[in-house]
Design a protein around this motif. Structure first.
Motif, PDB file in Angstrom:
ATOM      1  N   LEU A 237      -2.477  -7.425   4.037  1.00 58.56           N
ATOM      2  CA  LEU A 237      -1.707  -6.341   3.422  1.00 58.56           C
ATOM      3  C   LEU A 237      -0.663  -5.683   4.335  1.00 58.56           C
ATOM      4  O   LEU A 237       0.386  -5.254   3.845  1.00 58.56           O
ATOM      5  CB  LEU A 237      -2.648  -5.256   2.892  1.00 58.56           C
ATOM      6  N   PRO A 238      -0.936  -5.540   5.658  1.00 58.01           N
ATOM      7  CA  PRO A 238      -0.001  -4.768   6.495  1.00 58.01           C
ATOM      8  C   PRO A 238       1.473  -5.127   6.359  1.00 58.01           C
ATOM      9  O   PRO A 238       2.310  -4.213   6.333  1.00 58.01           O
ATOM     10  CB  PRO A 238      -0.527  -5.031   7.916  1.00 58.01           C
ATOM     11  N   PRO A 239       1.872  -6.402   6.276  1.00 59.39           N
ATOM     12  CA  PRO A 239       3.307  -6.683   6.166  1.00 59.39           C
ATOM     13  C   PRO A 239       3.969  -6.097   4.912  1.00 59.39           C
ATOM     14  O   PRO A 239       5.193  -5.988   4.861  1.00 59.39           O
ATOM     15  CB  PRO A 239       3.360  -8.223   6.139  1.00 59.39           C
ATOM     16  N   PHE A 240       3.161  -5.728   3.917  1.00 58.67           N
ATOM     17  CA  PHE A 240       3.725  -5.186   2.687  1.00 58.67           C
ATOM     18  C   PHE A 240       3.868  -3.655   2.736  1.00 58.67           C
ATOM     19  O   PHE A 240       4.242  -3.046   1.734  1.00 58.67           O
ATOM     20  CB  PHE A 240       2.853  -5.584   1.486  1.00 58.67           C
ATOM     21  N   ILE A 245       4.161   3.856   8.326  1.00 58.92           N
ATOM     22  CA  ILE A 245       2.818   4.286   7.899  1.00 58.92           C
ATOM     23  C   ILE A 245       1.768   3.192   8.086  1.00 58.92           C
ATOM     24  O   ILE A 245       0.577   3.451   7.922  1.00 58.92           O
ATOM     25  CB  ILE A 245       2.818   4.744   6.429  1.00 58.92           C
ATOM     26  N   ARG A 246       2.197   1.977   8.433  1.00 60.49           N
ATOM     27  CA  ARG A 246       1.288   0.835   8.483  1.00 60.49           C
ATOM     28  C   ARG A 246       0.048   1.083   9.359  1.00 60.49           C
ATOM     29  O   ARG A 246      -1.081   0.928   8.874  1.00 60.49           O
ATOM     30  CB  ARG A 246       2.042  -0.410   8.960  1.00 60.49           C
ATOM     31  N   PRO A 247       0.188   1.466  10.640  1.00 63.05           N
ATOM     32  CA  PRO A 247      -1.012   1.628  11.465  1.00 63.05           C
ATOM     33  C   PRO A 247      -1.916   2.760  10.985  1.00 63.05           C
ATOM     34  O   PRO A 247      -3.142   2.681  11.121  1.00 63.05           O
ATOM     35  CB  PRO A 247      -0.451   1.919  12.867  1.00 63.05           C
ATOM     36  N   HIS A 248      -1.311   3.803  10.409  1.00 63.33           N
ATOM     37  CA  HIS A 248      -2.115   4.935   9.937  1.00 63.33           C
ATOM     38  C   HIS A 248      -2.949   4.540   8.721  1.00 63.33           C
ATOM     39  O   HIS A 248      -4.140   4.869   8.637  1.00 63.33           O
ATOM     40  CB  HIS A 248      -1.203   6.118   9.596  1.00 63.33           C
TER      41      HIS A 248
END
Length: 394
Positions: A237-240, A245-248
């Motif tokens: 999911l992270p690349p989307f 906000i990704r790491p949070h």
């Protein structure tokens, strides 16, 4: 309370829990940097999914009887040797091995992972006395989520500063330090006498007896669909998500899952059977995935998905003693859960990577929703079978 504190060695309990964090990081260290691995191993394509899942291969084969092998080898010896083996594999990975050898180290890491997750909770149960035992094992159940959160919040900045290989090196150092500390600290811990090594010829019959029972099989059946989605979703999911906000979001999801499991999940389990709570968690997950499908990258939808995962997580373990009164049956059901968990972890990431390559984000959301729905439906089917068994027994 004073008696509990005198009878429980909480320092040792937390040290063994730390070993669990190291074992969970064997999955998490790849999952959190999965989108950066193509730079390390270009041209690999969909085979990259196996970098996460190969850790679970041996658990698929030996999950049901892993406890018997650990009992024969010794719990203290297994934990220390598993940590040492994990340290060696991570150190080799930090050398930037060719991709084939890297995958081989992931398979060998599966031995390390299985050894820790079987030996550690048994030792924690020995170290915790009376009512503290339940608290100690509740702490143990958080090891996967906490490890993923730590890797998201501390591991990713390390990778940004020093590269992916540095994360492997730090993991190797932590596993080695834990192996040394626990080798010394566990010397005086009383453990059960070693048993005889299990008869490999009896494994097919043992597996068949478990798979035929709707009581022993039910927790594992749901667990298969949960584990197929949990690590894989956190991986792909992270690349989307927006990078800001990704790491949070990725760091918060495992913690939300843990918090819901230990609060709302615990309250629900006082009012209804574990299987019902598991089904609720799966259906919340389906609704959350449809929300993410409609609004890609929405952080609140991710938190709702994590909440659903949390209900499945805690209630699945609670369902084992609810459905199986006899200790031997509980042991077999737990072994089946270990096997199903490794199978789910092995299937999930390669499947989702292939789905994304074929149909993109929409196909991914549809696949996850179908898997979560299947988890609820399979539990319902096994509940019908248990009712038929009960009716036939009268």
């Amino acid at each position: 309370m004073q008696q509990q504190e005198r009878g429980t060695n909480w320092v040792m309990v937390l040290l063994i829990w730390a070993a669990g964090l190291g074992a969970a990081a064997q999955y998490g260290k790849i999952a959190v940097i999965f989108d950066r691995l193509p730079a390390l191993y270009p041209g690999v394509g969909a085979a990259m999914g196996w970098t996460v899942s190969l850790v679970g291969v041996l658990g698929i084969v030996f999950g049901v009887v892993a406890g018997l092998f650990v009992s024969a080898f010794g719990y203290r010896r297994t934990l220390v040797c598993a940590l040492a083996l994990g340290a060696v594999m991570s150190a080799l990975q930090a050398l930037h091995l060719p991709f084939g050898l890297f995958l081989l180290t992931r398979v060998v890491e599966g031995i390390s992972h299985l050894g820790v997750v079987v030996a550690a909770p048994t030792l924690m149960a020995i170290l915790a006395s009376g009512p503290a035992r339940g608290l100690a094992l509740t702490i143990w159940s958080t090891f996967f989520g906490v490890a993923f959160a730590i890797l998201s919040w501390a591991g990713l900045p390390l990778v940004d500063a020093y590269g992916v290989l540095a994360l492997f090196g730090v993991h190797a150092a932590i596993m080695a330090v834990l192996a040394v500390i626990l080798h010394v600290a566990l010397r005086d811990v009383p453990v059960p006498a070693r048993s005889r090594c299990p008869d490999l010829a009896a494994l097919p019959a043992l597996h068949l007896s478990i798979y035929r029972s709707p009581y022993k099989l039910a927790p594992a059946a749901g667990w298969l669909f949960y584990t197929c989605c949990f690590v894989a979703v956190l991986t792909v999911l992270p690349p989307f998500f927006d990078e800001s906000i990704r790491p949070h979001v990725m760091g918060a999801m495992p913690l939300v899952s843990i918090a819901v499991s230990m609060t709302i999940g615990a309250l629900l389990l006082r009012q209804m059977p574990g299987v019902t709570v598991v089904q609720m968690g799966f259906l919340i997950g389906v609704a959350s995935i449809l929300w993410l499908w409609a609004i890609p990258g929405h952080w609140l939808a991710c938190m709702a998905l994590a909440a659903g995962f949390g209900l499945v997580q805690g209630a699945s373990f609670a369902a084992v003693p609810q459905l199986n009164d006899i200790a031997a049956a509980q042991s077999e059901a737990n072994g089946a859960m270990a096997q199903a968990g490794n199978l789910g972890n092995a299937i999930g990431t390669p499947l989702f990577v292939a789905v994304i390559a074929f149909g993109g984000y929409g196909a991914l959301m549809l696949t996850v929703a179908l898997l979560l729905l299947c988890g609820a439906v399979v539990h319902q089917g096994l509940a019908f079978k248990r009712r038929r068994w009960a009716a036939d027994s009268f």
